[in-house]
Design a protein around this motif. Sequence first.
Motif, PDB file in Angstrom:
ATOM      1  N   LEU A  22       0.828  -1.207   0.000  1.00 48.78           N
ATOM      2  CA  LEU A  22       0.000   0.000   0.000  1.00 48.78           C
ATOM      3  C   LEU A  22       0.864   1.260   0.000  1.00 48.78           C
ATOM      4  O   LEU A  22       0.585   2.225  -0.713  1.00 48.78           O
ATOM      5  CB  LEU A  22      -0.918  -0.003   1.220  1.00 48.78           C
ATOM      6  CG  LEU A  22      -1.804   1.212   1.434  1.00 48.78           C
ATOM      7  CD1 LEU A  22      -2.786   1.372   0.274  1.00 48.78           C
ATOM      8  CD2 LEU A  22      -2.551   1.097   2.751  1.00 48.78           C
ATOM      9  N   LEU A  23       1.937   1.258   0.780  1.00 43.17           N
ATOM     10  CA  LEU A  23       2.766   2.462   0.932  1.00 43.17           C
ATOM     11  C   LEU A  23       3.654   2.721  -0.280  1.00 43.17           C
ATOM     12  O   LEU A  23       3.832   3.874  -0.693  1.00 43.17           O
ATOM     13  CB  LEU A  23       3.639   2.331   2.179  1.00 43.17           C
ATOM     14  CG  LEU A  23       2.904   2.330   3.524  1.00 43.17           C
ATOM     15  CD1 LEU A  23       3.901   2.098   4.654  1.00 43.17           C
ATOM     16  CD2 LEU A  23       2.146   3.633   3.731  1.00 43.17           C
ATOM     17  N   TYR A  24       4.239   1.661  -0.855  1.00 45.16           N
ATOM     18  CA  TYR A  24       5.272   1.850  -1.872  1.00 45.16           C
ATOM     19  C   TYR A  24       5.051   1.048  -3.157  1.00 45.16           C
ATOM     20  O   TYR A  24       5.906   1.093  -4.048  1.00 45.16           O
ATOM     21  CB  TYR A  24       6.649   1.477  -1.302  1.00 45.16           C
ATOM     22  CG  TYR A  24       6.961   2.143   0.013  1.00 45.16           C
ATOM     23  CD1 TYR A  24       6.958   3.530   0.129  1.00 45.16           C
ATOM     24  CD2 TYR A  24       7.251   1.392   1.144  1.00 45.16           C
ATOM     25  CE1 TYR A  24       7.232   4.142   1.339  1.00 45.16           C
ATOM     26  CE2 TYR A  24       7.530   1.994   2.369  1.00 45.16           C
ATOM     27  CZ  TYR A  24       7.521   3.373   2.454  1.00 45.16           C
ATOM     28  OH  TYR A  24       7.785   3.986   3.651  1.00 45.16           O
ATOM     29  N   GLY A  91       6.636  -3.108   7.808  1.00 44.83           N
ATOM     30  CA  GLY A  91       8.017  -2.752   8.107  1.00 44.83           C
ATOM     31  C   GLY A  91       8.098  -1.375   8.712  1.00 44.83           C
ATOM     32  O   GLY A  91       7.089  -0.683   8.886  1.00 44.83           O
ATOM     33  N   GLU A  92       9.314  -0.963   9.043  1.00 44.12           N
ATOM     34  CA  GLU A  92       9.531   0.369   9.588  1.00 44.12           C
ATOM     35  C   GLU A  92       9.273   1.421   8.508  1.00 44.12           C
ATOM     36  O   GLU A  92       9.360   1.148   7.314  1.00 44.12           O
ATOM     37  CB  GLU A  92      10.968   0.506  10.109  1.00 44.12           C
ATOM     38  CG  GLU A  92      11.317  -0.443  11.243  1.00 44.12           C
ATOM     39  CD  GLU A  92      10.530  -0.151  12.498  1.00 44.12           C
ATOM     40  OE1 GLU A  92      10.222   1.053  12.735  1.00 44.12           O
ATOM     41  OE2 GLU A  92      10.195  -1.100  13.224  1.00 44.12           O
ATOM     42  N   THR A 100      13.985  -8.962   7.649  1.00 46.31           N
ATOM     43  CA  THR A 100      13.278 -10.244   7.665  1.00 46.31           C
ATOM     44  C   THR A 100      11.824 -10.010   7.264  1.00 46.31           C
ATOM     45  O   THR A 100      10.936  -9.907   8.117  1.00 46.31           O
ATOM     46  CB  THR A 100      13.351 -10.895   9.056  1.00 46.31           C
ATOM     47  OG1 THR A 100      14.707 -10.929   9.506  1.00 46.31           O
ATOM     48  CG2 THR A 100      12.806 -12.316   9.009  1.00 46.31           C
ATOM     49  N   PRO A 101      11.560  -9.908   5.966  1.00 50.08           N
ATOM     50  CA  PRO A 101      10.194  -9.595   5.538  1.00 50.08           C
ATOM     51  C   PRO A 101       9.225 -10.738   5.793  1.00 50.08           C
ATOM     52  O   PRO A 101       9.599 -11.921   5.753  1.00 50.08           O
ATOM     53  CB  PRO A 101      10.352  -9.339   4.031  1.00 50.08           C
ATOM     54  CG  PRO A 101      11.587 -10.065   3.648  1.00 50.08           C
ATOM     55  CD  PRO A 101      12.495 -10.020   4.839  1.00 50.08           C
ATOM     56  N   ARG A 102       7.992 -10.366   6.090  1.00 50.52           N
ATOM     57  CA  ARG A 102       6.901 -11.336   6.250  1.00 50.52           C
ATOM     58  C   ARG A 102       5.813 -10.954   5.245  1.00 50.52           C
ATOM     59  O   ARG A 102       4.961 -10.114   5.530  1.00 50.52           O
ATOM     60  CB  ARG A 102       6.368 -11.308   7.675  1.00 50.52           C
ATOM     61  CG  ARG A 102       7.404 -11.691   8.729  1.00 50.52           C
ATOM     62  CD  ARG A 102       6.807 -11.692  10.117  1.00 50.52           C
ATOM     63  NE  ARG A 102       5.724 -12.670  10.246  1.00 50.52           N
ATOM     64  CZ  ARG A 102       4.976 -12.797  11.341  1.00 50.52           C
ATOM     65  NH1 ARG A 102       5.188 -11.996  12.384  1.00 50.52           N
ATOM     66  NH2 ARG A 102       4.034 -13.702  11.398  1.00 50.52           N
ATOM     67  N   PRO A 103       5.857 -11.538   4.061  1.00 53.42           N
ATOM     68  CA  PRO A 103       4.950 -11.128   2.988  1.00 53.42           C
ATOM     69  C   PRO A 103       3.470 -11.274   3.353  1.00 53.42           C
ATOM     70  O   PRO A 103       3.081 -12.143   4.139  1.00 53.42           O
ATOM     71  CB  PRO A 103       5.323 -12.065   1.837  1.00 53.42           C
ATOM     72  CG  PRO A 103       6.749 -12.430   2.108  1.00 53.42           C
ATOM     73  CD  PRO A 103       6.838 -12.529   3.596  1.00 53.42           C
TER      74      PRO A 103
END
Length: 278
Positions: A22-24, A91-92, A100-103
Motif C-alpha cells: 500500500l505504501l510503496y 516494516g519500519e 526479515t520480511p513477512r509477505p
Amino acid sequence: MTPRLSVDFVDAGSVPATDRGLLYGDGLFETLRIVDGRMPLWERHTARLLAGCERLRFPPPDTTRLRVELGRLAAGLPDAVARVTVTRGGGERGYAPPTTPRPTVVVAVSPLTLDARAPSEGVAVRVCDTRLAAQPLLAGLKHINRLEQVLARAEWDDPAIGEGLLRDIDGDIVSATAANLFAVFDGELVTPAVDRAGVAGVARAEVLAVRDVRVVRMNLARLLEADEVFLTSAVRGILPVRACEGRTWQAGPAARALQAHWRDIGLPSPMGRKDSDR
C-alpha cells in the motif's frame, strides 16, 4: 457480486495501513482465470510469481497452499477471475526493506463474464499518449505499481475501443494496457521485447512455448504493415485486433489457431459481458 477475499489465508477484506504494498507498491500480483475449479495456466503463473519474488528479494508464498485457497474461494463458480497479490508485508517507516520480511498474501475471486464477441469479431485499439519508462530492473515483472497503465487507460472512455497500445520512450510498441501483442508479417509471428519495459504476460509465455516466435522491436509504422495483429491475456485469451489508426484487419489464421489451442487446454471462449480491464 462482492469479491470473495482472503488475507494470509483467512477470510478478510483489509490489510494494515502500514503494508509496504500500500505504501510503496512493493509487491507483485497475478490475475488468472479459473474454469470449473481448473487453472490451466497455473504453472506459468507460479513460475512468474516465484521469479518475481526472487528479483524483488522477498520470500515467495507457499504455492501449494495458494492453489488450495484459490480453489476454496472459487468453489461453485463455473468461470472465475482471481487476483493474487503478494507484498513484502509491513516494516519500519521508510524505503529500506525489512531485513526479515513477512509477505502479505491477498486473494480475491469473482465471477467472470467477458465480451463474448471480442474473440470472434476482434477489438479496436487506440495508441496511447502515455509512454512506458525504461527500467530493466522491473521490466517483465507484474509488480503492483501500475500507474502508467492507469494513466493510459484514463485516456479514453469510448466503449468501442477495446484496448490501448503502449509505446516506450523511444516510440517502440511494447504491449497493450492489459495484454501483450503479437503480429504476423509474411507468415512470421513476432512479439515486442519486454526487457526494458512492460509485463512478460503468462499468455505470452504460453504462445512463445507452442509457436515459433521472433522477439523484436517494432514501431507503430511497422505494426500497421502487419498482415495480422492480436492480443494475448491470461483472462481474456486471444483477441484479434480489427482496427488501429485507420488500419483494419480480419481475424487471421494465427489467432484462430491459438484460440483453438486455448480451448484445448481448458480455456473456452467467454460467455456474456463484463468490463475487459483485465
